[in-house]
Design a protein around this motif. Structure first.
Motif, short mmCIF file in Angstrom:
data_model
loop_
_atom_site.label_atom_id
_atom_site.label_comp_id
_atom_site.label_asym_id
_atom_site.label_seq_id
_atom_site.Cartn_x
_atom_site.Cartn_y
_atom_site.Cartn_z
N ALA A 198 -52.08 -12.03 19.41
CA ALA A 198 -52.20 -12.99 20.50
C ALA A 198 -53.32 -12.63 21.47
CB ALA A 198 -50.88 -13.11 21.26
N HIS A 199 -53.76 -11.36 21.40
CA HIS A 199 -54.82 -10.89 22.30
C HIS A 199 -56.09 -10.51 21.54
CE1 HIS A 199 -51.31 -10.60 24.91
NE2 HIS A 199 -52.17 -10.84 25.87
N GLY A 200 -56.31 -11.14 20.42
CA GLY A 200 -57.54 -10.93 19.67
C GLY A 200 -57.50 -9.84 18.63
N GLY A 201 -56.38 -9.21 18.47
CA GLY A 201 -56.24 -8.17 17.45
C GLY A 201 -57.00 -6.90 17.78
N GLY A 202 -57.29 -6.14 16.76
CA GLY A 202 -57.98 -4.87 16.94
C GLY A 202 -57.02 -3.71 16.80
N PRO A 203 -57.57 -2.52 16.72
CA PRO A 203 -56.73 -1.33 16.56
C PRO A 203 -55.83 -1.08 17.77
CG PRO A 203 -59.02 -0.85 16.03
CD PRO A 203 -58.99 -2.20 16.64
N VAL A 204 -54.62 -0.68 17.50
CA VAL A 204 -53.65 -0.34 18.55
C VAL A 204 -53.81 1.14 18.87
CG1 VAL A 204 -51.20 -0.20 19.13
CG2 VAL A 204 -52.06 -2.12 17.76
N ARG A 205 -53.98 1.47 20.12
CA ARG A 205 -54.15 2.86 20.53
C ARG A 205 -52.88 3.49 21.08
NH1 ARG A 205 -57.31 3.79 17.20
NH2 ARG A 205 -59.33 2.80 17.28
N VAL B 1 -48.66 -2.67 24.94
CA VAL B 1 -49.44 -2.36 23.77
C VAL B 1 -50.88 -2.20 24.24
CG1 VAL B 1 -50.25 -3.19 21.51
CG2 VAL B 1 -47.92 -3.73 22.29
N ASP B 2 -51.46 -1.04 24.03
CA ASP B 2 -52.85 -0.80 24.40
C ASP B 2 -53.72 -0.96 23.16
OD1 ASP B 2 -51.77 -0.17 26.84
OD2 ASP B 2 -52.29 1.95 26.79
N GLY C 225 -60.32 -0.95 23.54
CA GLY C 225 -61.14 -1.73 24.46
C GLY C 225 -60.34 -2.53 25.48
N ARG C 226 -59.01 -2.52 25.38
CA ARG C 226 -58.14 -3.22 26.33
C ARG C 226 -56.95 -2.34 26.63
NH1 ARG C 226 -57.64 -9.20 23.73
NH2 ARG C 226 -59.82 -9.74 23.87
N LEU C 227 -56.41 -2.47 27.81
CA LEU C 227 -55.22 -1.71 28.17
C LEU C 227 -54.08 -2.64 28.55
CD1 LEU C 227 -56.77 1.12 30.35
CD2 LEU C 227 -56.08 1.23 27.97
#
Length: 118
Positions: free
Chosen positions: A20-27, A110-111, A114-116
């Motif tokens: 929902a927030h553009g995906g990408g790796p979860v840190r 969920v971080d 590139g986003r927190l």
């Protein structure tokens, strides 16, 4: 170990949030866990990296925030912390209490890379 199935369900929810927030790796994944949740924190932490393998959360950090057991007294209305094995009202000693916290397992944040805190 039922914690592995719990982590898998948690990762499905993490995947929906990340998508929902553009995906990408979860840190980092932060959860709030109460002592009456039926989930053992150490086993949850142990199962997390195994369940994350091959997913967007591979290598992610699991942060477990512990929350206390909280009860509300039906007799005097007092709300306070209580021991998991003693749910009496700390103010008046009444045994008629309602559990208002301490049984939860909640996904807090969920971080993503590139986003927190999404």
């Amino acid at each position: 170990m039922h914690e592995l199935s719990i982590v898998r369900a948690l990762l499905r929810q993490v995947g929906r949030v990340a998508g929902a927030h553009g995906g990408g790796p979860v840190r980092r994944v932060t959860v709030r866990l109460g002592p009456l949740s039926g989930v053992e924190p150490a086993l949850l932490a142990q199962a997390f990296p195994k369940a994350c393998a091959g997913t967007a959360a591979a290598g992610a950090e699991l942060v477990i925030e512990s929350v206390p057991v909280r009860v509300q007294c039906r007799a005097c209305g007092h709300v306070d912390e209580a021991a998991p094995n003693r749910l009496r009202c700390p103010a008046c000693g009444c045994a008629e209490t309602v559990l208002v916290g301490g049984d939860e397992l909640l996904l807090v944040s969920v971080d993503l890379e590139g986003r927190l805190n999404v």
